[in-house]
Design a protein around this motif. Sequence first.
Motif, PDB file in Angstrom:
ATOM      1  N   ASP A 541       0.765  -1.172   0.013  1.00 43.46           N
ATOM      2  CA  ASP A 541      -0.038  -0.047   0.045  1.00 43.46           C
ATOM      3  C   ASP A 541       0.760   1.194  -0.059  1.00 43.46           C
ATOM      4  O   ASP A 541       0.642   2.137  -0.834  1.00 43.46           O
ATOM      5  CB  ASP A 541      -0.876  -0.039   1.180  1.00 43.46           C
ATOM      6  CG  ASP A 541      -1.908  -1.146   1.065  1.00 43.46           C
ATOM      7  OD1 ASP A 541      -2.353  -1.458  -0.160  1.00 43.46           O
ATOM      8  OD2 ASP A 541      -2.674  -1.292   2.033  1.00 43.46           O
ATOM      9  N   ARG A 542       1.802   1.335   0.906  1.00 47.09           N
ATOM     10  CA  ARG A 542       2.621   2.365   0.990  1.00 47.09           C
ATOM     11  C   ARG A 542       3.764   2.465   0.124  1.00 47.09           C
ATOM     12  O   ARG A 542       4.659   3.529  -0.282  1.00 47.09           O
ATOM     13  CB  ARG A 542       3.162   2.461   2.367  1.00 47.09           C
ATOM     14  CG  ARG A 542       2.109   2.923   3.654  1.00 47.09           C
ATOM     15  CD  ARG A 542       3.052   2.880   4.864  1.00 47.09           C
ATOM     16  NE  ARG A 542       2.114   3.197   5.903  1.00 47.09           N
ATOM     17  CZ  ARG A 542       1.798   2.345   6.716  1.00 47.09           C
ATOM     18  NH1 ARG A 542       1.700   1.198   6.490  1.00 47.09           N
ATOM     19  NH2 ARG A 542       0.856   2.994   7.786  1.00 47.09           N
ATOM     20  N   GLN A 543       4.068   1.476  -0.733  1.00 45.54           N
ATOM     21  CA  GLN A 543       5.126   1.162  -1.397  1.00 45.54           C
ATOM     22  C   GLN A 543       6.514   1.528  -0.541  1.00 45.54           C
ATOM     23  O   GLN A 543       7.452   2.391  -1.270  1.00 45.54           O
ATOM     24  CB  GLN A 543       5.154   1.959  -2.748  1.00 45.54           C
ATOM     25  CG  GLN A 543       3.975   1.525  -3.978  1.00 45.54           C
ATOM     26  CD  GLN A 543       4.698   0.065  -4.125  1.00 45.54           C
ATOM     27  OE1 GLN A 543       5.750  -0.070  -5.061  1.00 45.54           O
ATOM     28  NE2 GLN A 543       3.698  -0.863  -4.037  1.00 45.54           N
ATOM     29  N   GLU A 544       6.603   1.142   0.467  1.00 43.51           N
ATOM     30  CA  GLU A 544       7.742   1.238   1.378  1.00 43.51           C
ATOM     31  C   GLU A 544       8.150   0.028   1.879  1.00 43.51           C
ATOM     32  O   GLU A 544       7.384  -0.790   1.865  1.00 43.51           O
ATOM     33  CB  GLU A 544       7.686   2.569   2.280  1.00 43.51           C
ATOM     34  CG  GLU A 544       7.175   3.765   1.456  1.00 43.51           C
ATOM     35  CD  GLU A 544       7.002   4.823   2.692  1.00 43.51           C
ATOM     36  OE1 GLU A 544       7.630   6.025   2.586  1.00 43.51           O
ATOM     37  OE2 GLU A 544       6.476   4.612   3.525  1.00 43.51           O
ATOM     38  N   THR A 545       9.399   0.112   2.442  1.00 40.03           N
ATOM     39  CA  THR A 545       9.752  -1.434   2.873  1.00 40.03           C
ATOM     40  C   THR A 545      10.057  -0.996   4.565  1.00 40.03           C
ATOM     41  O   THR A 545      10.861   0.062   4.880  1.00 40.03           O
ATOM     42  CB  THR A 545      11.248  -1.678   2.452  1.00 40.03           C
ATOM     43  OG1 THR A 545      11.103  -1.777   1.051  1.00 40.03           O
ATOM     44  CG2 THR A 545      11.836  -2.814   2.947  1.00 40.03           C
ATOM     45  N   ASP A 605      12.151   4.121   1.868  1.00 41.45           N
ATOM     46  CA  ASP A 605      11.704   4.088   0.579  1.00 41.45           C
ATOM     47  C   ASP A 605      13.182   3.788  -0.272  1.00 41.45           C
ATOM     48  O   ASP A 605      13.079   3.523  -1.511  1.00 41.45           O
ATOM     49  CB  ASP A 605      11.250   4.883  -0.051  1.00 41.45           C
ATOM     50  CG  ASP A 605      11.549   6.409   0.105  1.00 41.45           C
ATOM     51  OD1 ASP A 605      12.832   6.214   0.112  1.00 41.45           O
ATOM     52  OD2 ASP A 605      10.886   7.429   0.119  1.00 41.45           O
ATOM     53  N   ARG A 606      14.162   3.553   0.690  1.00 44.94           N
ATOM     54  CA  ARG A 606      15.531   3.195  -0.039  1.00 44.94           C
ATOM     55  C   ARG A 606      16.355   2.614   1.073  1.00 44.94           C
ATOM     56  O   ARG A 606      16.487   3.038   1.975  1.00 44.94           O
ATOM     57  CB  ARG A 606      16.070   4.479  -0.674  1.00 44.94           C
ATOM     58  CG  ARG A 606      17.573   4.457  -1.079  1.00 44.94           C
ATOM     59  CD  ARG A 606      18.162   5.505  -1.570  1.00 44.94           C
ATOM     60  NE  ARG A 606      19.751   5.198  -1.947  1.00 44.94           N
ATOM     61  CZ  ARG A 606      20.728   5.828  -1.017  1.00 44.94           C
ATOM     62  NH1 ARG A 606      20.282   6.529  -0.198  1.00 44.94           N
ATOM     63  NH2 ARG A 606      21.895   5.732  -1.401  1.00 44.94           N
ATOM     64  N   LEU A 607      16.692   1.334   0.530  1.00 46.36           N
ATOM     65  CA  LEU A 607      17.790   0.614   1.435  1.00 46.36           C
ATOM     66  C   LEU A 607      19.170   1.326   1.393  1.00 46.36           C
ATOM     67  O   LEU A 607      19.722   1.590   0.451  1.00 46.36           O
ATOM     68  CB  LEU A 607      17.843  -0.887   1.193  1.00 46.36           C
ATOM     69  CG  LEU A 607      16.368  -1.657   1.213  1.00 46.36           C
ATOM     70  CD1 LEU A 607      16.578  -3.030   0.785  1.00 46.36           C
ATOM     71  CD2 LEU A 607      16.021  -1.633   2.875  1.00 46.36           C
ATOM     72  N   LEU A 608      19.758   1.530   2.668  1.00 47.35           N
ATOM     73  CA  LEU A 608      21.169   1.770   2.768  1.00 47.35           C
ATOM     74  C   LEU A 608      22.027   0.593   2.935  1.00 47.35           C
ATOM     75  O   LEU A 608      21.815  -0.028   3.907  1.00 47.35           O
ATOM     76  CB  LEU A 608      21.298   2.888   3.923  1.00 47.35           C
ATOM     77  CG  LEU A 608      20.333   4.203   3.761  1.00 47.35           C
ATOM     78  CD1 LEU A 608      20.908   4.910   5.011  1.00 47.35           C
ATOM     79  CD2 LEU A 608      20.566   4.818   2.369  1.00 47.35           C
ATOM     80  N   ASP A 609      23.332   0.525   2.384  1.00 49.47           N
ATOM     81  CA  ASP A 609      24.245  -0.470   2.793  1.00 49.47           C
ATOM     82  C   ASP A 609      24.892  -0.173   3.927  1.00 49.47           C
ATOM     83  O   ASP A 609      24.515   0.957   4.626  1.00 49.47           O
ATOM     84  CB  ASP A 609      24.921  -0.995   1.807  1.00 49.47           C
ATOM     85  CG  ASP A 609      26.062   0.321   1.183  1.00 49.47           C
ATOM     86  OD1 ASP A 609      26.206   1.195   2.160  1.00 49.47           O
ATOM     87  OD2 ASP A 609      26.293   0.293   0.074  1.00 49.47           O
ATOM     88  N   GLY A 634      15.586   9.038   3.110  1.00 50.44           N
ATOM     89  CA  GLY A 634      14.585   7.701   2.814  1.00 50.44           C
ATOM     90  C   GLY A 634      13.297   8.092   2.763  1.00 50.44           C
ATOM     91  O   GLY A 634      12.240   7.289   3.272  1.00 50.44           O
ATOM     92  N   GLY A 635      12.599   9.269   2.558  1.00 45.40           N
ATOM     93  CA  GLY A 635      11.251   9.391   2.525  1.00 45.40           C
ATOM     94  C   GLY A 635      10.728   9.575   3.781  1.00 45.40           C
ATOM     95  O   GLY A 635      11.124  10.386   4.325  1.00 45.40           O
TER      96      GLY A 635
END
Length: 652
Positions: A541-545, A605-609, A634-635
């Motif tokens: 739904d959110r298009q987030e992780t 919304d963006r994974l960091l290594d 990351g949003g």
Amino acid sequence: MPPFAAAPPVPPFAAATDDPSHPETTATEDPSRPEATAPFTPSRTRTWKVQGYRVEVDPSRQALCLSVPVECDTEEGEPEIFPTLRAARLPSRMVSAAMLAQKAKQFDDGLIAAVELAAQQGAGRLRGKAYLIETWLASLAHGSPAIPAALLLSAARLGGVAKAAPPALAADVARLTHEFLADELRSKPLGIYTWSEPLRRVFQQDRLLQAPLRDPGQIEALARVLREEAAARTTYEGVLALASRLTGALDTPDLTSVLRSLDRGQVEMGRAHAIFPPSRSVEADLAMRLLGDRSIPEGFDLIGELAARIRDGSVDLRPTAASGWHDLQTWALEPLVAPERSPEASRLSFERRYGELLLGLFKGILALTRETHVKQLAVPLAACAEPALRRRPSVVIDVLPELSAEPTVSYFLRRALGYRFVRRTLEGTFGEEALARIERLTPEGPVELPLPEELAQIEGLFFGAAAAVASDLGMSLDEAMDPAFRDACAVVDVLPDRDGSLGSGRGREHDAQAFRRWIARDDRDVGRDARMMVPVFHDLDRQETKAWVFLGWSTQRVLVSFRTPPVARVFAPDGREASPPEVDVRFGALTHDLAYPVMAEIYVDRLLDRDELRALCDEHRTRSAILAALGGCGGRSARRLGAGLEMPRRRA
């Protein structure tokens, strides 16, 4: 030493020293025995001298209380987060469970890295995943058009197995590769897979081949190649067995059920099959059970929900014959969530604030453990009062609670058993001779010690920690082996009552003493940076992780006192037993500054290594500042949707 005191400053990274004033147990072991086989019960009496008087303390009836001192609960301000345990410079001589967890994290990462490369290229009796991909691609040239050629060629390109696609397939391979790499949730290497180019390639190759196949013709063609090539079939089954034993049961049907139907002269398959399926985890299963296809409510805290269900028994972590190493690692953490159910609970009581520290320890270690297995795990879409002071007589005997490490005996035992499990898994996969040629990896390169020897050492380290702390608590190690642990031993085929059957193989007392020596050593693994981000599920739904972020370590002062004091006897220099008012025995308390992990559960919304997250943490330093900065990167990350660890207040 006064009855209420800070523990003597013995830095955990200092060189070992002999302190004749420190109470020692009287346990001994015959060093000539390479492997003990008979039950061994050490004497736990502590003895030392004060002004010529010999003190004997029997802790078999004692009970300890762990609490957070009042002054630590009222301190204002947000504590500093340390990037490493070495940076925290903890002075306590009692080892925190976090320190052993950090050692285990670094070992586990290096073990998985070494095994990943061995499983890719082949070692011993396992020919490797590269051989499997080459076998499938070779069948394409021999007239198997149904083979999912673009998928295999893209995986081969990502994994370094093949460099170029045939001209007729080049466009499809390029498109598939581009789409995969554009999906960071699937393709971005995390954790150990950023250490080297070969590990990055394995991550992306295997992640691509986790994709479910729904074309019956493609599934059947892949299975038929395996059936026609006996070595390929054996290798494929070995690769799947290794993945399921190291991590857990596979989340998607693989090709073996189709193979077995072909053996019967039939073709049977499900709606989808994967070449190398991901594995299930208890946290992912719970997320799907609670959420399914429903919208995820604001503030949903998966790790908090998991802890609550472990406590109430609705989530059962007990290992079964189908369990993998990751399952055993998770089961090992159960005593941190429900310490009152552990066998050592009869010798301990925990004040509420200390219980919260253990809960935070559970959350931090679980997040670190998940990152070790990040490639293989599926990401679903969806109080004790202080002793009173008395008038000081001529000879005062202070009896203080001795603990080599935090009293989490069950956690230590379960981790030791997990290492025995993984050692047998690797021996069965590669063979003992080939395994002896594999070395654990680190970011700087391999450790110059065969992996089987290191596995025996770390199994002995955790088993020795359990033996040492059980002795400190005045209980035998057999008392700490509850039915759940014995059932798990049966699954792993270990006889826990035989001294030497667990640990290094040299006996309980040997491992306990080896652990005490390790406390004083400078172990490079303990000082490494463990900060990371790992995904746990994706919110459609959110298009987030939803991700777990490990931000570093905080420190907390913990008070250890006697709930029930031990039996103490004092003997005068002339040999007679002394009593008050000649001597005054005071049962005191000790404070220890211990490390605890700091983690959070957030949406990104963006994974960091690791490198990206660590640079951000180094710049902002406190939890609130780091999470606010994550929001800028990351949003909606800054919105803390679910607590990780309630931060302890700054210690006095």
